[in-house]
Design a protein around this motif. Structure first.
Motif, PDB file in Angstrom:
ATOM      1  N   THR A  48       0.825  -1.211   0.000  1.00  0.00           N
ATOM      2  CA  THR A  48       0.000   0.000   0.000  1.00  0.00           C
ATOM      3  C   THR A  48       0.856   1.257   0.000  1.00  0.00           C
ATOM      4  OG1 THR A  48      -1.679  -1.201   1.256  1.00  0.00           O
ATOM      5  CG2 THR A  48      -1.893   1.184   1.178  1.00  0.00           C
ATOM      6  N   LEU A  49       1.995   1.214   0.692  1.00  0.00           N
ATOM      7  CA  LEU A  49       2.895   2.370   0.709  1.00  0.00           C
ATOM      8  C   LEU A  49       3.384   2.687  -0.701  1.00  0.00           C
ATOM      9  CD1 LEU A  49       5.074   1.673   3.879  1.00  0.00           C
ATOM     10  CD2 LEU A  49       3.219   3.316   3.642  1.00  0.00           C
ATOM     11  N   TYR A  50       3.832   1.667  -1.422  1.00  0.00           N
ATOM     12  CA  TYR A  50       4.337   1.880  -2.775  1.00  0.00           C
ATOM     13  C   TYR A  50       3.217   2.393  -3.688  1.00  0.00           C
ATOM     14  CZ  TYR A  50       8.486  -0.691  -1.298  1.00  0.00           C
ATOM     15  OH  TYR A  50       9.628  -1.085  -0.648  1.00  0.00           O
ATOM     16  N   LYS A  56       2.241  -7.663  -4.005  1.00  0.00           N
ATOM     17  CA  LYS A  56       0.842  -8.110  -3.935  1.00  0.00           C
ATOM     18  C   LYS A  56       0.355  -8.338  -5.376  1.00  0.00           C
ATOM     19  CE  LYS A  56      -3.557  -6.745  -1.733  1.00  0.00           C
ATOM     20  NZ  LYS A  56      -4.511  -6.819  -2.850  1.00  0.00           N
ATOM     21  N   PRO A  57       0.554  -9.532  -5.919  1.00  0.00           N
ATOM     22  CA  PRO A  57       0.258  -9.804  -7.337  1.00  0.00           C
ATOM     23  C   PRO A  57      -1.194  -9.568  -7.745  1.00  0.00           C
ATOM     24  CG  PRO A  57       1.635 -11.532  -6.413  1.00  0.00           C
ATOM     25  CD  PRO A  57       1.194 -10.684  -5.264  1.00  0.00           C
ATOM     26  N   ASP A  58      -2.126  -9.557  -6.819  1.00  0.00           N
ATOM     27  CA  ASP A  58      -3.533  -9.324  -7.170  1.00  0.00           C
ATOM     28  C   ASP A  58      -3.970  -7.882  -6.884  1.00  0.00           C
ATOM     29  OD1 ASP A  58      -3.440  -9.415  -4.432  1.00  0.00           O
ATOM     30  OD2 ASP A  58      -5.234 -10.676  -4.203  1.00  0.00           O
ATOM     31  N   TYR A  59      -3.033  -6.949  -6.912  1.00  0.00           N
ATOM     32  CA  TYR A  59      -3.312  -5.546  -6.612  1.00  0.00           C
ATOM     33  C   TYR A  59      -3.924  -4.884  -7.860  1.00  0.00           C
ATOM     34  CZ  TYR A  59      -2.576  -1.561  -3.448  1.00  0.00           C
ATOM     35  OH  TYR A  59      -2.739  -0.521  -2.568  1.00  0.00           O
ATOM     36  N   GLY A  60      -5.233  -5.038  -8.022  1.00  0.00           N
ATOM     37  CA  GLY A  60      -5.928  -4.551  -9.207  1.00  0.00           C
ATOM     38  C   GLY A  60      -5.784  -3.065  -9.449  1.00  0.00           C
ATOM     39  N   LYS A  95      -5.682  -6.974 -17.020  1.00  0.00           N
ATOM     40  CA  LYS A  95      -5.380  -7.649 -15.751  1.00  0.00           C
ATOM     41  C   LYS A  95      -6.229  -7.055 -14.629  1.00  0.00           C
ATOM     42  CE  LYS A  95      -3.124 -10.488 -13.061  1.00  0.00           C
ATOM     43  NZ  LYS A  95      -3.291 -11.944 -13.168  1.00  0.00           N
ATOM     44  N   ALA A  96      -6.404  -5.719 -14.657  1.00  0.00           N
ATOM     45  CA  ALA A  96      -7.250  -5.063 -13.655  1.00  0.00           C
ATOM     46  C   ALA A  96      -8.685  -5.560 -13.777  1.00  0.00           C
ATOM     47  CB  ALA A  96      -7.185  -3.549 -13.826  1.00  0.00           C
ATOM     48  N   TYR A  97      -9.145  -5.756 -15.018  1.00  0.00           N
ATOM     49  CA  TYR A  97     -10.508  -6.268 -15.260  1.00  0.00           C
ATOM     50  C   TYR A  97     -10.627  -7.721 -14.787  1.00  0.00           C
ATOM     51  CZ  TYR A  97     -14.481  -8.174 -17.850  1.00  0.00           C
ATOM     52  OH  TYR A  97     -15.631  -8.823 -18.203  1.00  0.00           O
ATOM     53  N   GLU A  98      -9.587  -8.479 -14.979  1.00  0.00           N
ATOM     54  CA  GLU A  98      -9.581  -9.879 -14.521  1.00  0.00           C
ATOM     55  C   GLU A  98      -9.740  -9.946 -13.007  1.00  0.00           C
ATOM     56  OE1 GLU A  98      -6.145 -13.226 -13.898  1.00  0.00           O
ATOM     57  OE2 GLU A  98      -6.114 -12.167 -15.833  1.00  0.00           O
ATOM     58  N   LEU A  99      -9.130  -8.988 -12.316  1.00  0.00           N
ATOM     59  CA  LEU A  99      -9.183  -8.962 -10.851  1.00  0.00           C
ATOM     60  C   LEU A  99     -10.451  -8.305 -10.315  1.00  0.00           C
ATOM     61  CD1 LEU A  99      -5.450  -8.001 -10.273  1.00  0.00           C
ATOM     62  CD2 LEU A  99      -6.513 -10.198  -9.685  1.00  0.00           C
ATOM     63  N   ASP A 100     -11.060  -7.445 -11.113  1.00  0.00           N
ATOM     64  CA  ASP A 100     -12.301  -6.770 -10.701  1.00  0.00           C
ATOM     65  C   ASP A 100     -13.209  -6.638 -11.912  1.00  0.00           C
ATOM     66  OD1 ASP A 100     -14.332  -5.318  -9.603  1.00  0.00           O
ATOM     67  OD2 ASP A 100     -13.146  -3.528  -9.137  1.00  0.00           O
ATOM     68  N   GLY A 101     -13.952  -7.700 -12.191  1.00  0.00           N
ATOM     69  CA  GLY A 101     -14.782  -7.750 -13.391  1.00  0.00           C
ATOM     70  C   GLY A 101     -16.035  -6.917 -13.340  1.00  0.00           C
ATOM     71  N   LYS A 102     -16.286  -6.199 -12.237  1.00  0.00           N
ATOM     72  CA  LYS A 102     -17.491  -5.383 -12.134  1.00  0.00           C
ATOM     73  C   LYS A 102     -17.201  -3.886 -12.080  1.00  0.00           C
ATOM     74  CE  LYS A 102     -20.318  -8.967  -9.973  1.00  0.00           C
ATOM     75  NZ  LYS A 102     -21.194  -9.339  -8.825  1.00  0.00           N
ATOM     76  N   SER A 103     -15.945  -3.530 -12.330  1.00  0.00           N
ATOM     77  CA  SER A 103     -15.584  -2.111 -12.309  1.00  0.00           C
ATOM     78  C   SER A 103     -16.012  -1.437 -13.610  1.00  0.00           C
ATOM     79  CB  SER A 103     -14.076  -1.944 -12.109  1.00  0.00           C
ATOM     80  OG  SER A 103     -13.706  -0.598 -12.288  1.00  0.00           O
ATOM     81  N   ILE A 104     -17.017  -0.586 -13.532  1.00  0.00           N
ATOM     82  CA  ILE A 104     -17.530   0.103 -14.718  1.00  0.00           C
ATOM     83  C   ILE A 104     -16.450   0.964 -15.360  1.00  0.00           C
ATOM     84  CG2 ILE A 104     -19.172   1.846 -15.530  1.00  0.00           C
ATOM     85  CD1 ILE A 104     -20.473  -0.818 -14.985  1.00  0.00           C
TER      86      ILE A 104
END
Length: 426
Positions: A302-304, A331-335, A386-395
């Motif tokens: 989170t700091l980075y 944190k590999p799943d940091y969308g 990749k961000a969509y893969e981790l959060d498929g509901k982000s409009i």
């Protein structure tokens, strides 16, 4: 003439002594008949005369005052005043090496302490369940009353300060934390713990003697001493949070500065300091403190990420991407970090688009610039995907991908994600 003055002074002193004794007799009778209003009235009359009283009279005054305020343990009694009066008598008799009333009031005091402490714990347990401010404040008031009854038990003052904060009474919480610092309270204590042989539960004892007795009787085993860490770092932290909640962020920063002088490696205080600068809108200081925090805790993604965001705000996109990549490494799943890398890459198209707008009549130049623009889009797409893969509901992510697919004429992907978009929008 001098003789007359001396005689007059002696007469006044005699009248004062008689006044004291008369008022104390009245108070004593009233206490015995449970007329506590009359008792307190007589005590108040005697109060101004007691300073020069003899030891015996003073002790009786403090005793009757305590009894009158105690009101036989009535719910209507002011516990803070009762505690003050009882302790005043006990301290006075200790100072004068007399124990006439101490045993009686000590017994009442201990009973009162136990009763109020149990009520405080019950109220706090209820507050944890309800999360209601009123329940927290009820518990906090009682923890503070226990401290008033037994000023040596400073941990109850610590409890009161914390629970007042939970109840959002930041002013009272602040005052109590300031008092703890004035008292140089640390909270460092030794507790005595052993294991119940019957059920395996841990039992905490008030002293080693009590624990050793239970071990000798074969009731518990594995006796040990455990030291509680200092509470001072948390006191500085909580005090600063109170000031910040009251809108005095300047004072909050002063408290944190004091705390960091005492605890220079405190990651918690440093993060609070950074957050206050962020609240004040000082992004440069916020970023500086986060970078300092990374040196203390280099494995917090989170700091980075936050330093990356600050770099983006300052248009340092290449530097921002480095911090987002470090966040993803940890944190590999940091969308959000993937999303922001995509956004930082797309920022590179702004000067190109500006130049395209100036070259609308020069088709060759415009086409070359557009190809550069599209190349940057292609570079950004994997991060958004990749961000969509981790959060498929982000409009917002879906809309960005739709725009990129449309510009690059990626029809198949555009149709697929548009279907998702339509479904989410209902």
């Amino acid at each position: 003439m001098r003789k007359k003055l001396l005689i007059l002074s002696a007469f006044i002193i005699s009248m004062t002594v008689f006044g004291q004794k008369d008022e104390l007799k009245t108070a004593e009778k009233a206490v015995k008949s449970n007329d506590f209003v009359a008792a307190l009235a007589a005590i108040n009359q005697a109060e101004g005369l007691i300073a020069n009283a003899d030891q015996k009279t003073k002790a009786k005054f403090y005793y009757l005052k305590g009894k009158a305020l105690y009101q036989n343990g009535s719910e209507n009694s002011d516990i803070l005043k009762v505690g003050e009066a009882f302790n005043q008598l006990i301290d006075y008799e200790k100072e004068t090496n007399s124990q006439k009333y101490t045993n009686e009031l000590s017994e009442l005091l201990n009973k009162l302490i136990t009763n109020v402490a149990e009520k405080a714990s019950a109220d706090y347990s209820k507050a944890i369940e309800t999360k209601e401010s009123a329940d927290y404040l009820s518990a906090a008031k009682k923890f503070n009353q226990v401290y008033a009854l037994s000023p040596r038990d400073t941990s109850f003052l610590d409890n009161a300060a914390l629970v007042y904060y939970f109840g959002e009474d930041y002013e009272t919480s602040k005052e109590l934390y300031e008092k703890l610092l004035e008292l140089n309270y640390t909270g460092i204590t030794t507790i005595y713990v052993a294991t119940n042989k019957e059920d395996g539960e841990e039992i905490t004892f008030n002293d080693k003697k009590a624990m050793d007795l239970q071990v000798k009787l074969g009731i518990v085993e594995n006796p040990r001493e455990e030291a509680k860490d200092s509470r001072r770092e948390f006191i500085f932290k909580n005090l600063a949070q109170n000031y910040s909640s009251l809108g005095d962020n300047t004072k909050a920063l002063e408290v944190i500065a004091r705390g960091r002088t005492e605890f220079p490696e405190s990651y918690s205080l440093l993060i609070d300091e950074a957050n206050i600068y962020y609240k004040l809108g000082d992004n440069a200081k916020f970023k500086e403190k986060l970078e300092e925090a990374i040196t203390i805790n280099p494995t917090d993604p989170t700091l980075y990420y936050n330093v990356g965001v600050m770099n983006m705000d300052q248009k340092n996109n290449a530097e921002a991407i480095k911090y987002f990549e470090k966040a993803i490494e940890l944190k590999p799943d940091y969308g959000d970090a993937y999303n922001n890398i995509g956004a930082a890459i797309i920022e590179e198209t702004k000067p190109i688009i500006n130049e395209m707008n100036k070259s609308l009549s020069d088709f060759n130049k415009y086409d070359k610039l557009q190809e550069q623009q599209f190349e940057i889009y292609r570079k950004a797409i994997p991060y958004y995907e990749k961000a969509y893969e981790l959060d498929g509901k982000s409009i917002s992510i879906i809309q960005t991908l739709m725009g990129l697919y449309e510009n690059l004429e990626m029809t198949e992907k555009l149709d697929a994600i548009r279907a998702v978009y339509d479904e989410l929008k209902g």
